[in-house]
Design a protein around this motif. Structure first.
Motif, short mmCIF file in Angstrom:
data_model
loop_
_atom_site.label_atom_id
_atom_site.label_comp_id
_atom_site.label_asym_id
_atom_site.label_seq_id
_atom_site.Cartn_x
_atom_site.Cartn_y
_atom_site.Cartn_z
N LEU A 159 0.83 -1.21 0.00
CA LEU A 159 0.00 0.00 0.00
C LEU A 159 0.86 1.25 0.00
CD1 LEU A 159 -2.77 1.39 0.18
CD2 LEU A 159 -2.59 1.24 2.67
N TRP A 222 -3.55 0.21 7.82
CA TRP A 222 -4.32 -0.70 6.97
C TRP A 222 -3.38 -1.46 6.03
CZ3 TRP A 222 -6.24 4.65 6.36
CH2 TRP A 222 -7.24 4.97 7.26
N ILE A 224 -2.16 -3.78 3.36
CA ILE A 224 -2.89 -4.48 2.29
C ILE A 224 -1.91 -5.38 1.55
CG2 ILE A 224 -4.16 -4.19 0.12
CD1 ILE A 224 -5.18 -1.52 1.23
N LEU A 442 -6.90 -2.83 -5.27
CA LEU A 442 -7.54 -2.39 -4.03
C LEU A 442 -9.05 -2.44 -4.21
CD1 LEU A 442 -5.49 0.83 -3.06
CD2 LEU A 442 -5.06 -1.53 -2.37
N GLN A 445 -13.62 0.28 -1.12
CA GLN A 445 -13.56 0.78 0.26
C GLN A 445 -12.13 1.09 0.66
OE1 GLN A 445 -15.24 -1.89 3.15
NE2 GLN A 445 -15.03 -0.45 4.85
N GLU A 446 -11.19 0.23 0.29
CA GLU A 446 -9.78 0.47 0.61
C GLU A 446 -9.27 1.73 -0.09
OE1 GLU A 446 -8.32 -4.20 1.18
OE2 GLU A 446 -8.19 -3.19 -0.76
N THR A 450 -7.95 5.47 1.66
CA THR A 450 -6.50 5.71 1.54
C THR A 450 -6.18 6.76 0.47
OG1 THR A 450 -6.31 3.82 0.01
CG2 THR A 450 -5.87 3.40 2.35
#
Length: 476
Positions: A159, A222, A224, A442, A445-446, A450
């Protein structure tokens, strides 16, 4: 009904509503907005606007008597004249750098300087400087596979790498010519291109620094993982990462398409800032620099360098350069049309007297123009999703103020504020949001938690830096 603010509201509503509600192409929505604004503006206001700009009374009267179509076509053509060659050549440079491997060589060289552990810094700096001559989506297409390959090597920070790529490319796209939005903006607001390039780069470095720290925080909060996908299989990414350096052009050669226009334009700006006495002894050199430093010639020189690099890499292939140039021009042509339509829309807004109206509202405190420019661009960007359209709309509204001789600071600060405001707020109506979302794998929502706040942080940082700089270094 003839108040410029009302006309502005109607125009923006048509453009935004057309793009979002009716799903119109931005080119059509902008032309429709220009038509309605032109139709609502009284002939007497158009005449007053022209006289205020220094037009002779007879010419001002003639302008006010022109048909709506003529006035729109005139502004459309004027915008094409300002940015057509620049955008077309920027598209060719981007395509050639991508296909020849020049852009990949720049990225790899940056990684060697910073090391694997500092790869995010290399990615954010590389994406920023490559994003100057290359379109935003091209930077994302170029660097996202490298981010996946790098994640495979270090086993973490996916990420962080994605956000660094997004941060660098997004800020260059709105602050530094020859990106399409800044190109239009400097033409509309009469800002020297060299000044905008230098100032945009400085502000951009501040903004991407704040973006980098946000990306570090988001990556910790978060994390990822790198995911496999049909269009970007991990086995294919490993093959890209294993490509030999010997198959790429040398770093010095790879940098030429970027450095040639930058050096020529900045040299022209430097000589132009000197007095006649200072340059008299080197007048032949100054004349050559002025000739080559003209923005159209400078970007053409960069394009020639990019084509020669591609030719050297593809000399064994029979089809030559035509397919690559054609693909680049198809991409750039659409942007030229949208930008020219935006120029027509902005021109009609100017003829409505909006700049004079805003001047009245901000008469007591000129520094309010900077946050106002930021807010206008942010509102338009959030509503309809395009940073370029936000730049076009805001610069069209404020261009009259930018050329006001009583302005307490250089108009470049207004241009920078518009550029930073155009970053707020990316969401599902933004094509760039979907490009990053889909290429990075992604979820929506991600991406919303971000990417969107990342650009808000950078945009607001830019506004703060611009406000401080305008107070300390007004440049007037």
């Amino acid at each position: 009904m003839t108040d410029p603010l009302f006309i502005l509201a109607v125009g923006v509503l048509i453009v935004v509503g057309g793009i979002i509600g009716l799903k119109l192409h931005p080119f059509l929505a902008l032309l429709l907005g220009a038509f309605v604004v032109a139709l609502m503006t009284p002939a007497s206001v158009i005449e007053q606007y022209a006289i205020a700009k220094g037009t002779a009374p007879a010419a001002a009267l003639a302008l006010s008597k022109k048909s709506v179509g003529e006035r729109i076509a005139t502004e459309f053509g004027a915008t094409c004249g300002k940015i057509g060659i620049l955008i077309a050549m920027a598209a060719i440079i981007g395509k050639c750098m991508l296909e020849s491997g020049a852009a990949e060589r720049i990225i790899r060289s940056m990684l060697r300087i910073t090391g694997i552990e500092k790869a995010p810094i290399a990615f954010i700096i590389s994406s920023f400087f490559i994003g100057i001559p290359v379109f935003f989506d091209t930077v994302i297409f170029l660097m996202m596979p490298l981010a996946k390959a790098m994640t495979l090597r270090i086993g973490k920070n996916y990420l962080l790498l994605v956000l660094c790529i997004m941060a660098g490319a997004a800020m260059a796209n709105s602050l530094v010519p020859p990106a399409p939005g800044p190109l239009f903006l400097i033409g509309e607001m009469k800002i020297p291109i060299g000044t905008m390039m230098i100032a945009g780069t400085i502000v951009g470095l501040f903004t991407i620094t704040s973006g980098y720290f946000f990306a570090l925080w988001a990556n910790r909060k978060w994390p990822i993982p790198l995911r496999d996908s049909l269009d970007a299989r991990l086995e294919d990414i490993k093959a890209i990462a294993a490509k030999e350096d010997a198959h790429l052009p040398a770093l010095g050669i790879s940098l030429l398409p970027i450095l040639i226009p930058l050096v020529l334009i900045c040299a022209d700006t430097a000589f132009s800032a000197m007095s006649a006495e200072q340059t008299s002894s080197i007048k032949p050199i100054v004349n050559v620099v002025h000739f080559l430093g003209e923005k159209n010639l400078a970007i053409v020189a960069g394009g020639v360098a990019a084509l020669l690099i591609l030719l050297s890499q593809k000399k064994s292939e029979k089809e030559g350069l035509t397919p690559f140039v054609q693909a680049a021009l198809m991409s750039g042509g659409g942007i030229i049309l949208i930008t020219a339509a935006g120029g027509a829309f902005g021109g009609m807004l100017q003829q409505s007297g909006i700049s004079g109206r805003i001047a009245e509202l901000t008469k007591g405190y000129q520094m309010a123009l900077i946050p106002l420019a930021f807010i206008i661009a942010a509102v338009v960007r959030t509503a309809q999703g395009s940073a370029t359209v936000a730049l076009i709309t805001a610069s069209g509204i404020l261009s009259g103020m930018a050329t006001n001789s009583q302005l307490a600071f250089h108009p470049v600060y207004l241009g920078l504020a518009i550029g930073c405001g155009s970053k707020l707020i990316p969401w599902m109506n933004d094509a760039g949001f979907w490009i990053v979302c889909k290429l990075s794998n992604l979820t929506e929502q991600e991406a919303l938690k971000t990417i969107s706040p990342l650009l808000v942080v950078m945009g607001v940082t830019g506004l703060v830096v611009i406000m401080i700089a305008a107070q300390l270094f007004p440049l007037v």
